[in-house]
Design an enzyme around this catalytic site. Structure first.
Site, mmCIF file in Angstrom:
data_model
loop_
_atom_site.group_PDB
_atom_site.id
_atom_site.type_symbol
_atom_site.label_atom_id
_atom_site.label_comp_id
_atom_site.label_asym_id
_atom_site.label_seq_id
_atom_site.Cartn_x
_atom_site.Cartn_y
_atom_site.Cartn_z
ATOM 1 N N THR A 53 -25.984 -11.724 -28.787
ATOM 2 C CA THR A 53 -25.490 -10.427 -29.258
ATOM 3 C C THR A 53 -25.158 -9.519 -28.082
ATOM 4 O O THR A 53 -24.115 -8.863 -28.055
ATOM 5 C CB THR A 53 -26.584 -9.755 -30.132
ATOM 6 O OG1 THR A 53 -26.834 -10.608 -31.250
ATOM 7 C CG2 THR A 53 -26.167 -8.379 -30.606
ATOM 8 N N ASN A 132 -20.454 -19.580 -37.369
ATOM 9 C CA ASN A 132 -21.874 -19.930 -37.533
ATOM 10 C C ASN A 132 -22.237 -20.365 -38.939
ATOM 11 O O ASN A 132 -23.217 -21.070 -39.127
ATOM 12 C CB ASN A 132 -22.763 -18.765 -37.099
ATOM 13 C CG ASN A 132 -22.281 -17.438 -37.613
ATOM 14 O OD1 ASN A 132 -21.117 -17.094 -37.475
ATOM 15 N ND2 ASN A 132 -23.167 -16.674 -38.210
ATOM 16 N N SER A 176 -25.728 -18.356 -26.323
ATOM 17 C CA SER A 176 -27.090 -17.931 -26.637
ATOM 18 C C SER A 176 -28.046 -19.114 -26.501
ATOM 19 O O SER A 176 -27.702 -20.245 -26.872
ATOM 20 C CB SER A 176 -27.127 -17.406 -28.072
ATOM 21 O OG SER A 176 -28.452 -17.169 -28.467
ATOM 22 N N CYS A 302 -30.306 -9.960 -47.177
ATOM 23 C CA CYS A 302 -31.058 -9.257 -48.211
ATOM 24 C C CYS A 302 -31.208 -7.803 -47.777
ATOM 25 O O CYS A 302 -31.948 -7.507 -46.860
ATOM 26 C CB CYS A 302 -32.417 -9.905 -48.371
ATOM 27 S SG CYS A 302 -33.314 -9.259 -49.760
#
Ligand code: PLP
Length: 364
Positions: A53, A132, A176, A302
């Protein structure tokens, strides 16, 4: 663990000039050479960061803030990871105009759309190398030819692709650690020599001033080792994982009615499969699989108690209900054909059980 655990004993700070510091510096530079080896670039073009990120944010905000153009325009795609999407939203707040390219059912950006979206004030294009959730591989080479011709910078989020497929580097490329079996909390950004970036953090002169803060040498060492392993085993591991992915998909399609592999006809990573189970909600299926020892992903977020369908799955044209019935399967080092067969079995049983419990939904 082999690389990381001994490296935790490195005491020196890589910026210190005493011997302990210089010993740490040597380890850091060895790791930088290993990451550069995987990417096919010069070690000095690798900047260590705290995550993928952070590498994406540095690439996008750094390139835009370094440009002195009076008007700035950025092109990205709707299927990007939040590490890119939200950096683009921040750029928008800073006055940059943003074009977000839609993708069709293929889950692949059309290079023609990139060409058509270019404007005289375009500073940067940011298109991920592989998605992804879907595993779809984007036509980075074709997009790079377009941006090169236009004199525009190209960044790519390579977090899912690095170490799994070969890369022809654009101008900026983020990776990453935990996607290539090194620890979470380490990443790197490839910055092509000559590309100017502004830092997004302000502080010391570590990482050529692009990423201030004392370097996490043990994690860099582990990332370097993982990168070296991936480089040495890239093609063998890609064929092994590709065969396991095909075995999984064939097993699921032959055993489960109404199952469909998303973007099956598109170029995809060898290790990722996104499968739609009609009439099933992905969350209970995920939990049923978890109880049987399989960790898979639903790709949905969520928020405030409501399960939102994935922005990537709705971007390829799935309805909210269809998107909720999808699961992502990622295969990696250590996975075997026996495990894949056991997963197919667990899926067939779990789907049948859920359809028995909620038959109306199963056909609705
Ligand atoms: N980009 C992609 C495509 C990812 O899949 C991920 C992580 O899942 C990231 C960026 C973010 O990487 P990190 O978790 O290291 O910040």
């Amino acid at each position: 663990m082999e690389a990381l655990v001994p490296a935790l004993a490195i005491y020196g700070n890589a910026s210190s000039i005493h011997q302990a510091g210089q010993a740490a510096k040597q380890k850091l530079e060895q790791a930088r050479r290993e990451v550069a080896g995987l990417l096919g670039c010069e070690p000095k073009e690798v900047v260590f960061t705290g995550s993928g990120t952070e590498a994406d944010n540095l690439a996008i905000l750094g390139a835009l803030r370094a440009s002195s153009a009076p008007r700035k325009h950025l092109i990205t795609a709707t299927i990007e990871h939040p590490g890119v999407l939200k950096a683009c939203t921040q750029a928008e707040r800073e006055g940059v105009e943003v074009t977000r390219l839609a993708v069709g059912a293929s889950g692949v950006v059309d290079p023609g759309d990139v060409r058509r979206a270019l404007r005289p004030e375009t500073v940067l294009v940011s298109i991920m190398h592989a998605n992804n959730e879907l595993g779809t591989v984007q036509p980075l080479g074709e997009i790079a030819a377009i941006t090169r011709e236009a004199g525009v910078l190209l960044h790519s989020d390579g977090v899912q692709a690095a170490g799994k497929i070969a890369v022809e580097l654009p101008d900026l490329y983020a990776i990453s650690g935990h996607k290539i079996q090194s620890p979470k909390g380490i990443g790197a950004l490839y910055v092509r020599g000559g590309v100017s970036l502004a830092p997004v953090l302000y502080g010391g002169s570590q990482e050529r001033g692009l990423r201030p803060g004392t370097e996490n040498v043990p994690y860099a060492v582990a990332l370097g080792r993982a990168a070296a392993w991936c480089g040495e085993n890239l093609s063998a591991e890609a064929s092994r994982l590709g065969a396991l992915r095909d075995r999984l998909e064939q097993g699921v399609l032959s055993r489960i009615d109404g199952a469909k592999v998303n973007c099956a006809g598109s170029p995809r990573l060898p290790n990722t499969s996104n499968i739609q189970f009609s009439g099933i909600n992905g969350e209970p299926l995920l939990i049923a699989l978890d109880l049987r020892g399989f960790a898979v992903s639903s790709g949905s977020a969520c928020s405030s108690g409501a399960v939102e369908p994935s922005h990537v799955l709705t971007a390829i044209g799935l309805s909210r209900d269809e998107a909720r019935g999808c699961l992502r399967f990622s295969l990696g080092r250590g996975h075997t054909a026996e495990q894949v067969d056991a997963l197919v079995e667990a899926l067939a049983e779990s789907v049948a059980q859920l359809r028995r419990i909620a038959p109306a939904a199963a056909h609705g």
